[in-house]
Motif scaffolding. Sequence first.
Motif, PDB file in Angstrom:
ATOM      1  N   LYS A 116       6.892 -22.328  -7.735  1.00 26.23           N
ATOM      2  CA  LYS A 116       8.251 -21.806  -7.695  1.00 26.23           C
ATOM      3  C   LYS A 116       8.859 -22.029  -6.308  1.00 26.23           C
ATOM      4  CE  LYS A 116       7.476 -18.109 -11.077  1.00 26.23           C
ATOM      5  NZ  LYS A 116       7.452 -16.642 -11.325  1.00 26.23           N
ATOM      6  N   GLN A 224       9.283  -9.498  -7.659  1.00 25.26           N
ATOM      7  CA  GLN A 224       9.385  -9.584  -9.116  1.00 25.26           C
ATOM      8  C   GLN A 224       9.705 -11.005  -9.580  1.00 25.26           C
ATOM      9  OE1 GLN A 224       8.465  -7.093 -11.197  1.00 25.26           O
ATOM     10  NE2 GLN A 224       7.925  -6.139  -9.243  1.00 25.26           N
ATOM     11  N   LEU A 227       6.479 -12.842  -9.518  1.00 33.22           N
ATOM     12  CA  LEU A 227       5.598 -12.438 -10.615  1.00 33.22           C
ATOM     13  C   LEU A 227       6.147 -12.823 -11.988  1.00 33.22           C
ATOM     14  CD1 LEU A 227       4.621  -8.855  -9.369  1.00 33.22           C
ATOM     15  CD2 LEU A 227       3.284 -10.956  -9.163  1.00 33.22           C
ATOM     16  N   ARG A 228       7.477 -12.671 -12.184  1.00 35.00           N
ATOM     17  CA  ARG A 228       8.039 -12.784 -13.526  1.00 35.00           C
ATOM     18  C   ARG A 228       9.189 -13.792 -13.670  1.00 35.00           C
ATOM     19  NH1 ARG A 228       7.196  -7.204 -12.761  1.00 35.00           N
ATOM     20  NH2 ARG A 228       5.729  -6.302 -14.253  1.00 35.00           N
ATOM     21  N   GLY A 229       9.711 -14.296 -12.560  1.00 35.16           N
ATOM     22  CA  GLY A 229      10.876 -15.157 -12.615  1.00 35.16           C
ATOM     23  C   GLY A 229      10.623 -16.465 -13.349  1.00 35.16           C
ATOM     24  N   LYS A 230      11.634 -16.937 -14.066  1.00 35.75           N
ATOM     25  CA  LYS A 230      11.526 -18.165 -14.844  1.00 35.75           C
ATOM     26  C   LYS A 230      12.210 -19.325 -14.132  1.00 35.75           C
ATOM     27  CE  LYS A 230       9.587 -15.867 -18.205  1.00 35.75           C
ATOM     28  NZ  LYS A 230       8.125 -15.985 -18.451  1.00 35.75           N
ATOM     29  N   TYR A 235      19.101 -15.171 -10.643  1.00 34.70           N
ATOM     30  CA  TYR A 235      18.961 -13.716 -10.682  1.00 34.70           C
ATOM     31  C   TYR A 235      19.901 -13.064  -9.671  1.00 34.70           C
ATOM     32  CZ  TYR A 235      14.781 -14.734 -13.407  1.00 34.70           C
ATOM     33  OH  TYR A 235      13.913 -15.196 -14.373  1.00 34.70           O
ATOM     34  N   ASN A 287      15.183  -8.425 -17.303  1.00 33.38           N
ATOM     35  CA  ASN A 287      14.179  -9.474 -17.424  1.00 33.38           C
ATOM     36  C   ASN A 287      13.103  -9.431 -16.342  1.00 33.38           C
ATOM     37  OD1 ASN A 287      14.905 -11.687 -19.661  1.00 33.38           O
ATOM     38  ND2 ASN A 287      16.796 -10.783 -18.883  1.00 33.38           N
ATOM     39  N   LEU A 288      13.376  -8.759 -15.240  1.00 34.57           N
ATOM     40  CA  LEU A 288      12.388  -8.654 -14.164  1.00 34.57           C
ATOM     41  C   LEU A 288      11.792  -7.250 -14.048  1.00 34.57           C
ATOM     42  CD1 LEU A 288      14.131 -10.707 -11.330  1.00 34.57           C
ATOM     43  CD2 LEU A 288      12.299 -11.467 -12.861  1.00 34.57           C
ATOM     44  N   SER A 289      12.267  -6.336 -14.897  1.00 33.20           N
ATOM     45  CA  SER A 289      11.843  -4.931 -14.799  1.00 33.20           C
ATOM     46  C   SER A 289      12.056  -4.411 -13.374  1.00 33.20           C
ATOM     47  CB  SER A 289      10.365  -4.788 -15.198  1.00 33.20           C
ATOM     48  OG  SER A 289      10.165  -5.172 -16.535  1.00 33.20           O
ATOM     49  N   TRP A 290      13.213  -4.735 -12.832  1.00 31.21           N
ATOM     50  CA  TRP A 290      13.565  -4.339 -11.461  1.00 31.21           C
ATOM     51  C   TRP A 290      14.720  -3.350 -11.475  1.00 31.21           C
ATOM     52  CZ3 TRP A 290      18.164  -4.666  -8.723  1.00 31.21           C
ATOM     53  CH2 TRP A 290      18.093  -4.409  -7.359  1.00 31.21           C
TER      54      TRP A 290
END
Length: 325
Positions: A116, A224, A227-230, A235, A287-290
């Motif tokens: 990434k 985040q 860990l979770r980003g596409k 974002y 989408n990131l649980s942030w």
Amino acid sequence: MKKVLILGISSFSGATLAAFLMNKGFKIFGTFSKKKNIHYLPFDKKKIKTFKINLLKDSKKLLILIKKIKPDIIVDHASICMVQESWLYPDRYFKINVNSKIDLIKGLRDTKFLKKYIYISTPEIFGSTTKPIDEFCLKFNPSTPYACSKLISELNFKQALFYQNFPIIISRFSNFYGPNQPIYRLIPKVIMSINKNKKFPLEGGGQSTRNFIFADDFCNAINQIILRGKIGKTYHFSGNRFIKIKEVVKLICDIKKVKFQNFITVTKDRMRKDNTYKLNCLWSKKNLSWKEKFSIKKGLIKTIRFYDKFFDKLSKESMEYKFNY
């Protein structure tokens, strides 16, 4: 252990993120352009390897370094961001904020180790907004050379994604603040003015609207994304309140128990200044649980405590400190 390379680790945001991610168990590396700045960074320099590299002059050196480190993640803070100054030196802003990224994209397009590449952008690419802008908006309206340079970089990265599968993720943040922010920025400058019993020049009466995100919330947002980003997504991150600059100064005065009217002096507003930046970050939060944990008041209290202790220490030691990074 994931390896993270932070470009612009001597910036306020880069240095703060380095300390945060190191405490999360990441192996951190960083590049910086000014040697004197590295002494002021708020992390243990023995645990983080840093390298002095000029993005324009040392592009080959940077690519050699990246291929040697083989980072899983690159977080790119390496831009110059003084909005008003960009009117005076637009060529410099485009060379650093745009040209240096083009060379980087070309040099990294065939690497297999990079998972990434997180680019730190700005809501200023939309210009002054009347309502919150979401992550999928394509109506750009940059009003300064700085904002134009950031937008062009975003578009270059997106093209690299399309044609080269470059693992880009765009992140846009509201005004980022907290301990160790350079003293010429709004919040530490207000605190310092109060501590020195000097009146604060409030440009245009502080009528422009901004949004502020505290350091811990900013760093957690990047974490985040790691860990979770596409790949290919954009974002948005902002605090929980749109607020006029005047109200920010009032809040600081209230916390410091200073009368606002006695502290400020209204000055002429800057020319060509955008009135407000508003980001809609509902999709990113989902989408990131942030979510932001610090209200503007809570974040200001922590920031004020830091600077009160810091300035008190300097006063006792008869020192003068410059936040140069």
